[in-house]
Design a protein around this motif. Structure first.
Motif, short mmCIF file in Angstrom:
data_model
loop_
_atom_site.label_atom_id
_atom_site.label_comp_id
_atom_site.label_asym_id
_atom_site.label_seq_id
_atom_site.Cartn_x
_atom_site.Cartn_y
_atom_site.Cartn_z
N ARG A 1 0.83 -1.20 0.00
CA ARG A 1 0.00 0.00 0.00
C ARG A 1 0.87 1.26 0.00
O ARG A 1 0.61 2.21 -0.75
N THR A 2 1.88 1.26 0.83
CA THR A 2 2.77 2.43 0.90
C THR A 2 3.42 2.70 -0.44
O THR A 2 3.46 3.84 -0.92
N ALA A 3 3.94 1.64 -1.09
CA ALA A 3 4.64 1.80 -2.36
C ALA A 3 3.70 2.25 -3.46
O ALA A 3 4.03 3.13 -4.26
N THR A 4 2.50 1.65 -3.51
CA THR A 4 1.54 2.03 -4.56
C THR A 4 1.09 3.47 -4.39
O THR A 4 0.95 4.22 -5.36
N THR A 5 0.84 3.87 -3.14
CA THR A 5 0.45 5.25 -2.88
C THR A 5 1.57 6.22 -3.26
O THR A 5 1.33 7.26 -3.88
N ALA A 6 2.80 5.87 -2.92
CA ALA A 6 3.93 6.75 -3.18
C ALA A 6 4.29 6.81 -4.66
O ALA A 6 4.83 7.80 -5.13
N PHE A 7 3.97 5.73 -5.41
CA PHE A 7 4.44 5.69 -6.80
C PHE A 7 3.79 6.77 -7.67
O PHE A 7 4.41 7.26 -8.60
N ALA A 8 2.55 7.12 -7.37
CA ALA A 8 1.93 8.21 -8.14
C ALA A 8 2.77 9.47 -8.02
O ALA A 8 2.99 10.19 -9.00
N LEU A 9 3.26 9.75 -6.81
CA LEU A 9 4.11 10.92 -6.61
C LEU A 9 5.49 10.69 -7.22
O LEU A 9 6.09 11.61 -7.80
N THR A 10 6.00 9.46 -7.13
CA THR A 10 7.29 9.13 -7.74
C THR A 10 7.28 9.44 -9.23
O THR A 10 8.22 10.03 -9.77
N LEU A 11 6.21 9.03 -9.91
CA LEU A 11 6.11 9.24 -11.36
C LEU A 11 6.13 10.73 -11.69
O LEU A 11 6.87 11.18 -12.58
N GLY A 12 5.33 11.51 -10.97
CA GLY A 12 5.28 12.95 -11.24
C GLY A 12 6.62 13.63 -10.97
O GLY A 12 7.10 14.42 -11.77
#
Length: 884
Positions: free
Chosen positions: A510-521
């Motif tokens: 959950r932490t990684a999936t939530t953070a990945f949206a921000l990672t991509l941007g």
């Protein structure tokens, strides 16, 4: 009642019973579909607007006579007399417009991007096309009077009797406003000056040519009939020298130099041109929506994963009651369909609001467009609806499958079971993709012999693999990184900080999936930030190496208007100036003897009005490079490649856009120089071009004649005194700026900032969606941990401590996503820039300040995203929560 009908009712009741969860999920769909719907509505509205404008501008014009092939050249003014004598012609107007900059009382009149032009005035009984009527003052008479359109007069406070300073490529003109006129198509912020035809021709044209003629037909004559009569007359008219040889039997009139179109054909062509131009706007706005949908996919998938995990007991109980695995999967998919439909419909409504907002912003700039109303097309509703539902269902499919796999025995368990699943297979796959991506990027970087396109494609494929690999590896990585981040930022908060660190690392998926949206941007922002910083560094280096003059004269920063040539003379007459050399682009090419290759920038070649060595760092190799007489100079390598020798004659050809290349004569090679970024392969002297300009060889089109873009000035004495003297000298020319070489470099970098601002606006949407994802995850996390939080409250944890804990969890997630994004962005940015080094980007610059700012901003984003979930968690009733 069938089992499927029962499960649909269960799905709908589940959605209705969890309104917060529903709203958060729907919002992820709304953002993406809003921009797609808004893009289609906006372009449809613009097409309607410009269609109305096209209809208005061509009303009353039956036939248009223009240069052949839509070239930048012109037609002889005498052709107007020939056209007036054609059977069926009632009136003839020249249709030339001259782009100008207008000033009043020393202040430039800004049109917000709308056109500012001068054209010929005709009395009402001689007008062709949209009617113009003087409503205040009198019609213009003589060389010094103009009339101004009423909307511009109102916007800029222009009144009859005002003095205007008008600048065009030819120089500066002082004119008096004799009247204000109304026109059918007035609006959109344009500034239209009109002068009596003879005065306009002598003031704003070369006095010999026009860019075209507009004709009206006599009563009873159709557009097609008149076009036929005009075409026939042009084929048999007086020879202008533009026709073909009479011995060949071809036409000897104007037919080969001119083309004839009906007003209807012109309107259709204008509409097609508008559609082509608007396609870019459409693609750009659709890109906004697709970025939001791509990032939203992670949020929707994350949301449904959490919903499935929270409802494990509910699903297990349903299984124990006889519900099949497929029915449970179908139940979750049904919820996804409902969410997709709701989000897409709301997105369409938001798209309509977005379109209205865009029109309002355009109107606030002063370049407002006529309001033809919001255009809602079938595509602007159906496409976002289909895309929104499709993306939502695809995102929810994996969680739906997991729901169907729930076993009845799990009804006896409580809590989130998703943390127990192994990450091994996912991590191994991710590492493999990361390795493949790194190898592809290195292949693109190290393949020096391959073309830039191939190398960039390799890096692009590598980037896709790297991003996918990071997404798959991220849960395992978060187990290592997030606790460290949590301990660092949680240290000042004692026990609450340790609790936050433990909680955020408890569910790495959950932490990684939530953070990945921000990672991509953040990764994309880092890549484009490196690109922009490197481009500006390369420009600064280029100017620093090539421009050594004391000062530079330059036009508007957007390059929309060239320097009037008279400004060079004014600068040369300024006290303290020792040399002035102007650089521009001319529509000519220089070809080697027996070599058809064109040297220079396609249809444009650089020229200097003065000594190129004034710029500095022009190192001669052979001959003389001062261009003190007609001729051209070339880099030593270019001269060698074409077999040119100093003193040799080389063909000079006109390359006016839209026309076949036409040989003008020859020019002498005066000298060669060492490689120079500003001069490029070669430059021609103004003295070699001016005779052809005087003969009208390049016509009257805006981009047909040679255009002057910068002038380099050397002087003696105090630098500030020299600058002030030059500013005073060029002040009448309005558009001319006096800059130092460093300021000139900054002006050249303006377009980089403009490009990046557009990209950052696009990426900001990804960040907004990422923030929504963090809010979504935290809110659902609070619901899931209701008992846990209730227990904490029961043992004495205060509301403030609960809020701090949730906020620290959000900051950890945001910082983790931002740090990973910066690392990935730096690596991919380096690879892309290494590939582009052969295209002039030989300097790699890292915007450390911007990257640091993004990390800090991510922490702030985490705090803001946690406001509502943290408040909701702090209000959890201890006894009720423990009893659940």
């Amino acid at each position: 009642m069938s089992a499927s009908s029962t499960m649909r009712r269960v799905s709908l009741r589940s959605l209705a019973g969890h309104k917060v969860r529903l709203v958060l999920t729907v919002l992820a769909v709304v953002l993406g579909t809003a921009f797609i719907s808004g893009a289609l509505m906006f372009t449809a509205s613009l097409q309607k607007t410009f269609g109305t404008l096209t209809e208005s501008t061509t009303r009353g014009i039956d036939v248009v006579v223009a240069p052949a092939d839509n070239s930048g050249g012109g037609l002889p003014l005498d052709l107007g007399n020939t056209l007036a004598g054609v059977d069926g012609v009632a009136r003839v107007n020249i249709s030339t417009e001259t782009t100008v900059v207008v000033s009043r009382d020393g202040s430039t009149l800004q049109t917000g991007g709308a056109p500012s032009f001068a054209m010929a005035w005709y009395p009402p009984d001689r007008q062709v096309g949209p009617s113009a009527t003087v409503v205040e003052g009198t019609e213009p008479r003589g060389d010094g009077e103009v009339v101004v359109n009423s909307s511009a007069a109102r916007d800029h406070g222009i009144t009859v009797g005002d003095r205007l300073t008008v600048v065009d490529v030819g120089g500066v003109h002082d004119l008096t406003v004799s009247g204000i006129y109304d026109i059918d198509i007035d609006g959109g912020g344009f500034l239209g000056l009109m002068m009596e035809e003879p005065a306009y021709v002598s003031t704003f044209t070369d006095g010999r040519t026009a860019s075209g003629f507009s004709l009206s037909a006599q009563p009873g004559v159709s557009q097609e009939q008149l076009a036929g009569e005009v075409s026939a007359a042009l084929r048999t008219g007086t020879d202008t020298g533009a026709g073909t040889d009479t011995d060949t039997g071809a036409d000897t009139g104007y037919g080969s130099a001119a083309q004839v179109k009906t007003g209807g054909q012109v309107a259709e062509e204008q509409a097609a041109s508008v559609n082509d131009a608007l396609s870019f706007v459409n693609y750009f706005l659709v890109a906004f929506g697709l970025v939001a949908l791509v990032v939203g996919t992670f949020i929707i998938a994350n949301t449904f994963s959490m919903i499935v995990a929270q409802r494990t007991r509910e699903f297990a109980l349903l299984r124990s009651l006889g519900v099949s695995s497929g029915q449970l999967t179908g139940s979750v998919v049904t919820e996804a369909v409902v969410v997709g439909i709701l989000g897409s419909l709301l997105g369409v409504a938001a798209g309509a609001g977005l379109t209205k907002a865009i029109y309002a912003v355009i109107g606030s700039t002063g370049a407002g467009l006529p309001d033809t109303g919001l255009q809602v097309t079938a595509g602007s509703v159906v496409l976002p609806l289909v895309l929104g539902v499709f993306v939502t269902v695809v995102s929810a499919w994996a969680p739906a499958r997991r729901a169907g796999a729930v076993r009845p025995v799990e009804a006896m368990r409580s809590g989130d079971q998703s943390t127990a699943s192994s990450l091994r297979r996912r991590t191994v796959t991710g590492v493999g993709l990361l390795a493949a991506g790194v190898l592809a990027c290195l292949g693109g970087v190290l393949s020096d012999g391959a073309g830039t396109g191939i190398r960039a494609s390799l890096v692009g494929v590598g980037a896709l693999c790297v991003l996918t690999g990071v997404f798959l590896v991220s849960p395992a990585l978060s187990r290592l990184v997030v606790p460290v981040v949590g301990r660092v930022i949680g240290a000042p908060f004692g026990t609450v900080g340790r609790l936050a660190s433990t909680s955020s690392s408890r569910n790495p998926r959950r932490t990684a999936t939530t953070a990945f949206a921000l990672t991509l941007g953040v990764a994309l922002v880092a890549v484009f930030g490196m690109l922009g910083a490197s481009m500006k560094a390369s420009i600064t280096g280029f100017v620093g190496e090539t421009v050594k003059s004391d000062l530079v004269l330059y036009g508007p920063s957007d390059g929309s208007f060239p320097i009037p040539r008279q400004a060079l003379d004014a600068a040369r007459d300024t006290r303290g100036v020792t040399a002035v050399s102007g650089f521009g682009i001319a529509p000519v090419s220089v070809a080697g003897t027996g070599d058809a290759a064109t040297v220079g920038n396609g249809g444009g070649t650089g020229f200097f009005d003065g000594d190129p060595t004034v710029t500095g760092n022009v190192t001669p190799v052979t001959g003389d490079v001062t261009l003190d007489r007609p001729g051209f100079i070339a880099s030593a390598a270019t001269a060698a490649d074409h077999g040119w020798t100093v003193g040799g004659q080389v063909p000079l050809s006109a390359t006016v856009p839209g026309t076949p290349e036409r040989e003008l004569g020859t020019v002498e090679l005066l000298g060669t120089y060492q490689p120079n970024s500003l001069l490029g392969d070669l430059v021609v002297s103004w003295s070699a071009l001016s005779p052809y300009v005087d003969e009208g060889a390049f016509g009257t089109g805006t981009f047909a004649s040679p255009m002057l873009y910068a002038a380099f000035v050397d002087g003696d004495g105090n630098g500030e005194d020299l600058r002030q003297a030059l500013e005073d000298a060029v002040d009448p020319f309005i558009v001319v700026q006096v800059l130092t070489p460093a300021e000139f470099a900054g002006q050249q970098a303006v377009f980089v900032d403009q490009m990046l601002n557009i990209l950052y606006a696009l990426l900001a949407l990804a960040v907004i969606v990422a923030v929504l994802g963090i809010v979504n995850t935290l809110a659902l996390n609070v619901i899931e941990r209701r008992r846990e939080i209730g227990m904490m409250r029961a043992v004495g944890v205060t509301r403030g401590q609960v809020r701090r804990m949730i906020t620290l969890e959000a900051v950890q997630i945001a910082l983790y996503g931002a740090v990973v994004g910066v690392v990935v962005g730096l690596a991919l940015g380096w690879a892309f820039l290494r590939v582009l080094s052969g295209e002039g980007l030989d300097t790699i610059e890292v915007p450390w300040g911007q990257l640091g700012g993004m990390i800090v901003a991510s922490a702030v984003i985490g705090v803001l995203a946690a406001v509502w979930p943290a408040a909701k968690a702090s209000r959890t009733p201890p006894l009720e929560a423990v009893a659940d």
